[in-house]
Design a protein around this motif. Sequence first.
Motif, mmCIF file in Angstrom:
data_model
loop_
_atom_site.group_PDB
_atom_site.id
_atom_site.type_symbol
_atom_site.label_atom_id
_atom_site.label_comp_id
_atom_site.label_asym_id
_atom_site.label_seq_id
_atom_site.Cartn_x
_atom_site.Cartn_y
_atom_site.Cartn_z
ATOM 1 N N ASN A 1 10.851 -4.289 5.298
ATOM 2 C CA ASN A 1 10.951 -4.334 6.329
ATOM 3 C C ASN A 1 11.681 -5.709 7.112
ATOM 4 O O ASN A 1 10.214 -5.716 7.578
ATOM 5 C CB ASN A 1 10.764 -3.219 7.023
ATOM 6 C CG ASN A 1 11.887 -2.356 8.500
ATOM 7 O OD1 ASN A 1 12.896 -2.460 8.429
ATOM 8 N ND2 ASN A 1 10.744 -2.414 9.885
ATOM 9 N N ILE A 2 12.964 -5.744 7.407
ATOM 10 C CA ILE A 2 13.042 -6.769 8.088
ATOM 11 C C ILE A 2 13.286 -6.469 9.787
ATOM 12 O O ILE A 2 13.805 -5.603 9.743
ATOM 13 C CB ILE A 2 14.544 -7.375 7.587
ATOM 14 C CG1 ILE A 2 14.427 -7.551 6.421
ATOM 15 C CG2 ILE A 2 14.785 -9.094 8.349
ATOM 16 C CD1 ILE A 2 12.788 -8.770 6.152
ATOM 17 N N GLY B 1 0.659 -1.043 -0.008
ATOM 18 C CA GLY B 1 0.001 -0.474 0.069
ATOM 19 C C GLY B 1 0.373 1.620 0.211
ATOM 20 O O GLY B 1 1.771 1.391 -0.509
ATOM 21 N N SER B 2 0.658 2.232 0.939
ATOM 22 C CA SER B 2 1.304 3.693 0.448
ATOM 23 C C SER B 2 2.502 3.487 2.216
ATOM 24 O O SER B 2 2.322 4.886 2.223
ATOM 25 C CB SER B 2 0.256 4.309 1.927
ATOM 26 O OG SER B 2 -0.628 4.148 1.854
ATOM 27 N N GLY B 3 2.135 2.223 3.373
ATOM 28 C CA GLY B 3 3.330 1.957 3.817
ATOM 29 C C GLY B 3 4.055 1.538 4.606
ATOM 30 O O GLY B 3 4.694 1.315 2.972
ATOM 31 N N THR B 4 4.225 0.554 4.408
ATOM 32 C CA THR B 4 5.579 -0.456 5.227
ATOM 33 C C THR B 4 4.801 -1.872 5.347
ATOM 34 O O THR B 4 4.092 -2.211 6.210
ATOM 35 C CB THR B 4 6.409 0.212 5.970
ATOM 36 O OG1 THR B 4 6.843 1.212 5.738
ATOM 37 C CG2 THR B 4 7.856 -1.002 5.792
ATOM 38 N N ALA B 5 5.671 -2.872 4.640
ATOM 39 C CA ALA B 5 4.944 -4.140 4.808
ATOM 40 C C ALA B 5 6.295 -5.125 5.573
ATOM 41 O O ALA B 5 7.433 -5.120 5.603
ATOM 42 C CB ALA B 5 5.065 -5.904 3.852
ATOM 43 N N ASN B 6 6.337 -4.715 7.450
ATOM 44 C CA ASN B 6 7.019 -5.359 7.934
ATOM 45 C C ASN B 6 6.816 -7.311 8.310
ATOM 46 O O ASN B 6 6.357 -7.803 7.993
ATOM 47 C CB ASN B 6 6.791 -4.944 9.413
ATOM 48 C CG ASN B 6 7.273 -3.450 9.733
ATOM 49 O OD1 ASN B 6 8.075 -3.044 9.304
ATOM 50 N ND2 ASN B 6 6.166 -2.637 9.874
ATOM 51 N N THR C 1 12.108 -1.355 -2.036
ATOM 52 C CA THR C 1 12.481 -1.302 -1.584
ATOM 53 C C THR C 1 12.746 -1.936 -0.265
ATOM 54 O O THR C 1 12.128 -1.564 0.626
ATOM 55 C CB THR C 1 12.533 0.641 -1.041
ATOM 56 O OG1 THR C 1 12.462 1.478 -1.768
ATOM 57 C CG2 THR C 1 13.506 1.514 -0.052
ATOM 58 N N PHE C 2 14.460 -2.042 0.065
ATOM 59 C CA PHE C 2 14.549 -3.184 1.707
ATOM 60 C C PHE C 2 15.141 -2.273 2.748
ATOM 61 O O PHE C 2 15.876 -1.458 1.515
ATOM 62 C CB PHE C 2 15.369 -4.087 1.061
ATOM 63 C CG PHE C 2 14.464 -5.483 0.245
ATOM 64 C CD1 PHE C 2 13.935 -6.068 0.776
ATOM 65 C CD2 PHE C 2 14.688 -4.875 -1.375
ATOM 66 C CE1 PHE C 2 13.428 -6.672 -0.584
ATOM 67 C CE2 PHE C 2 14.514 -5.979 -2.089
ATOM 68 C CZ PHE C 2 13.555 -7.365 -1.941
ATOM 69 N N THR C 3 14.509 -2.219 3.951
ATOM 70 C CA THR C 3 14.876 -1.807 4.762
ATOM 71 C C THR C 3 15.116 -3.001 5.676
ATOM 72 O O THR C 3 14.893 -4.237 5.783
ATOM 73 C CB THR C 3 14.673 -0.506 5.962
ATOM 74 O OG1 THR C 3 12.679 -1.438 5.786
ATOM 75 C CG2 THR C 3 14.457 0.235 4.240
ATOM 76 N N THR C 4 16.028 -2.780 7.076
ATOM 77 C CA THR C 4 15.809 -3.541 8.166
ATOM 78 C C THR C 4 16.459 -3.262 9.435
ATOM 79 O O THR C 4 16.568 -2.290 9.907
ATOM 80 C CB THR C 4 16.882 -5.343 7.649
ATOM 81 O OG1 THR C 4 19.102 -3.592 7.381
ATOM 82 C CG2 THR C 4 16.977 -5.832 6.335
ATOM 83 N N SER C 5 16.317 -3.630 10.377
ATOM 84 C CA SER C 5 15.751 -2.705 11.841
ATOM 85 C C SER C 5 17.981 -3.376 11.951
ATOM 86 O O SER C 5 18.462 -2.426 12.783
ATOM 87 C CB SER C 5 15.544 -3.510 12.782
ATOM 88 O OG SER C 5 13.781 -4.011 12.442
ATOM 89 N N LYS C 6 18.744 -4.295 11.334
ATOM 90 C CA LYS C 6 19.995 -4.890 11.200
ATOM 91 C C LYS C 6 20.782 -4.756 10.346
ATOM 92 O O LYS C 6 19.119 -5.398 9.902
ATOM 93 C CB LYS C 6 19.907 -5.396 13.063
ATOM 94 C CG LYS C 6 19.675 -4.257 13.954
ATOM 95 C CD LYS C 6 20.498 -5.846 15.446
ATOM 96 C CE LYS C 6 19.866 -5.288 16.739
ATOM 97 N NZ LYS C 6 20.017 -6.273 17.650
#
Length: 394
Positions: A351-352, A320-325, A379-384
């Motif tokens: 996001n991981i 959607g317009s947010g982040t899939a965690n 776009t990929f992001t991670t907590s670490k």
Amino acid sequence: MNKLLGLLSLVVLWGNAAIADTVDVNTFNALNTAVGEAASPRTINILDNLTSTANMNVQSAADLTINGNNFTLSGYTGYSNASGFRLINGNTLTLENINMDSFKSSNKGGAIYNDNSSSVTIGNNASFTSNTSANGGGAIYNGNSSSVTIGNNASFTSNTSTNGGGAIYGSTGSTTTLNTGSGLTTFSGNTDYRGPNDIYLYDTAKLNISGTGEVLFGSGIASSNTNAVINQNSTGNMTLESTANNANFQGTFTQTAGKTTVLGSFFNNTSANNIITNNSILDMSQAADRTINRITIDNAALSAIGGGIQAYTINNLSSGSGTANFDVDIDGLAGTSDTFAITNAGSGTLNIANFHLVNAPTAESIPLTIFSGNISGYTFTTSKTEVTTPVYNY
């Protein structure tokens, strides 16, 4: 003269006012009579276990409350068509502290037939057991543009219909609300012609789940087409048991709060549209079937933590317009983690968010290469960026 007219008007208004009354009953005939003649607000107190020998027709003008006082109202096994309460034209019925057992209908609604913009409210701690119907809704038929609201700690057990809706059938424009309160609402052992089934939603029927408690579906939810809607708004937990058959739900499942725990399979019909949003959680870690078809995870989480290293398949993913965690299990010894094979993904952010160590590792850094498939738009992001673990001495 004017004073006399005013007095006459007062008398007429008083004469038309609805005066509530209360009736105590300890036989079925007395109950049926009290239900049938209630044309004004009335409360009926049941004072004993009763066995029904006929339909109980709620009058069109009735505003009726029946307090079962935790007694059981049963259908008579010698009758093939004693279908409990019937509301057919804008009626209003409230049932409190009621147990309804072994009612039968050769048509619709074993224990309750609710149709044509009628409304039924079922209070806390109600139970519906071993009720049957031939044409929809083993326990309850919720008809066109009608509503049924069910309080917390309700149970629906071993109800059956030879058409749709082992426990509840929702027809066009109907709304069924499970208000879980802070308790536990359970569906178990309910069946229709497909096999296991708790609730069947026809056309534009809607199921709302609210409150802070839990609801367990042991037999599953089905629908006739893509117009049906399930709104999971409870801040508690909704569980789809391993015995639940959800393959025939084709509508839209929207979760805006709490957690949905899947032990069997999710709503995986290719027509189903699943939306998880508003920081809620879809927990697939213990699912027997780890496939998800058509899902939007918008500022919410898919949890795979707690089930060990597993492989998941996700078809048609959107954030959607947010982040899939994603919350994932990782294995320090093997250097592996949960894997997600994704097809037909749109664009967005993955996001991981959280990591869980399955085995005690030696000192190493664990790579997080867990996604594969057509996900180039994300776009990929991670907590670490990596997890560095301590040395364990044995």
